[in-house]
Design a protein around this motif. Sequence first.
Motif, short mmCIF file in Angstrom:
data_model
loop_
_atom_site.label_atom_id
_atom_site.label_comp_id
_atom_site.label_asym_id
_atom_site.label_seq_id
_atom_site.Cartn_x
_atom_site.Cartn_y
_atom_site.Cartn_z
N UNK A 184 26.19 32.94 -14.56
CA UNK A 184 26.91 31.92 -13.79
C UNK A 184 28.33 31.76 -14.34
N UNK A 185 29.22 31.38 -13.45
CA UNK A 185 30.62 31.16 -13.81
C UNK A 185 31.09 29.91 -13.10
N UNK A 186 31.71 29.01 -13.85
CA UNK A 186 32.23 27.77 -13.27
C UNK A 186 33.76 27.82 -13.26
N UNK A 187 34.35 27.41 -12.14
CA UNK A 187 35.81 27.41 -12.01
C UNK A 187 36.23 26.21 -11.18
N UNK A 188 37.35 25.63 -11.58
CA UNK A 188 37.91 24.48 -10.86
C UNK A 188 39.22 24.89 -10.20
N UNK A 203 26.79 26.00 -6.83
CA UNK A 203 27.03 24.57 -6.66
C UNK A 203 28.50 24.32 -6.34
N UNK A 204 28.74 23.21 -5.65
CA UNK A 204 30.10 22.73 -5.42
C UNK A 204 30.15 21.28 -5.87
N UNK A 205 30.99 21.01 -6.86
CA UNK A 205 31.11 19.68 -7.42
C UNK A 205 29.74 19.13 -7.86
N UNK A 206 28.92 20.02 -8.44
CA UNK A 206 27.63 19.60 -8.97
C UNK A 206 26.51 19.57 -7.97
N UNK A 207 26.77 19.76 -6.70
CA UNK A 207 25.72 19.75 -5.68
C UNK A 207 25.34 21.17 -5.31
N UNK A 208 24.06 21.51 -5.39
CA UNK A 208 23.64 22.85 -4.99
C UNK A 208 23.99 23.11 -3.52
N UNK A 209 24.51 24.27 -3.25
CA UNK A 209 24.85 24.64 -1.88
C UNK A 209 23.58 24.71 -1.05
N UNK A 210 23.58 24.04 0.10
CA UNK A 210 22.41 24.06 0.97
C UNK A 210 21.31 23.13 0.54
N UNK A 211 21.58 22.23 -0.40
CA UNK A 211 20.54 21.30 -0.85
C UNK A 211 20.31 20.22 0.21
N UNK A 212 19.15 19.58 0.20
CA UNK A 212 18.83 18.59 1.23
C UNK A 212 19.49 17.23 1.03
N UNK A 213 20.41 17.13 0.07
CA UNK A 213 21.01 15.81 -0.17
C UNK A 213 22.18 15.51 0.76
N UNK A 214 22.33 16.35 1.82
CA UNK A 214 23.36 16.06 2.80
C UNK A 214 24.75 16.46 2.36
#
Length: 297
Positions: free
Chosen positions: A39-43, A1-12
Amino acid sequence: EVNGSPVGSPDGYSLSEELNVNAPGVENTFTFKAPDGRTLEATFTSEEISMNTVLEDTVMEYGGSRVGYLVLKSFIDKTPDELTEAFRHFDEKNIEELIIDLRYNGGGTLSASRFLGEFIINNAGNTYVKISHNDKKSERDTAHVFGEDSLGISLGLNRTYFLTTQATASASEALINGMKPYMDVNIVGDTTYGKPVGMYAFTDNNKEYAFLPVCFKLVNAEDKGEYFDGLSPSSPEATLADDFKQPFGSMEDDLLYQALYHIENNNFKLKKAREIMMPRPANRVEYRSLQDEIGAL
């Protein structure tokens, strides 16, 4: 995910909107998934940086020769200073052979590439690259000429090895082509991008838009250029795929090993099955922005 949005998701989800903000202090949070499922989260926070262009300069002993190995990412304003330090190192080690790794070098300024050539050979006053316009602008024709090596560390080599891929373009190709009249040039890797031309930058009156039309072509001292299909490796045996999993300077890197093999044996090693090149893709380097194109002047 990037900023909570799954990569390649249909939400544009748009990478350009979320990540391509040209300003310091912008935060983006990434969630990575490892092969084992963890999973690992990093900012990360954007900041302005000064890019290094010399990524590696080292001296290795191989086949009874001291070999200098230089990895160069691009030719920009700071490149001459970085090259000066690298070639001082090579001069101190009394290298006898030189391998220049341009596999990811998309170009830059001709003056910086000429500066590199001046360290390789003692050729002051001779033509490096000619800039040729059409008959309507022939008064703008000019030539880049090798200058004096004021630092006194030109190596005076009679051959050089260039490691290349399809991403090797523009000023990198001009360097390779510009050295051919004066020394034995060996190309190892893949055929280069094929950009024997250059552009001038123009803007509209309001300076809102920039235009970079192809304005001139580049040829060497022997008037040879026209390499729109790229500069090819020196032999079929020297045609190798880039193994990007290997670090710079690794003896497991096929391109570097093939150049070293030639230094020792004066011929290229027959390829193993795993080294055979894949067919050249129809779509090679795709420029995505004005910055990408300016970097290949």
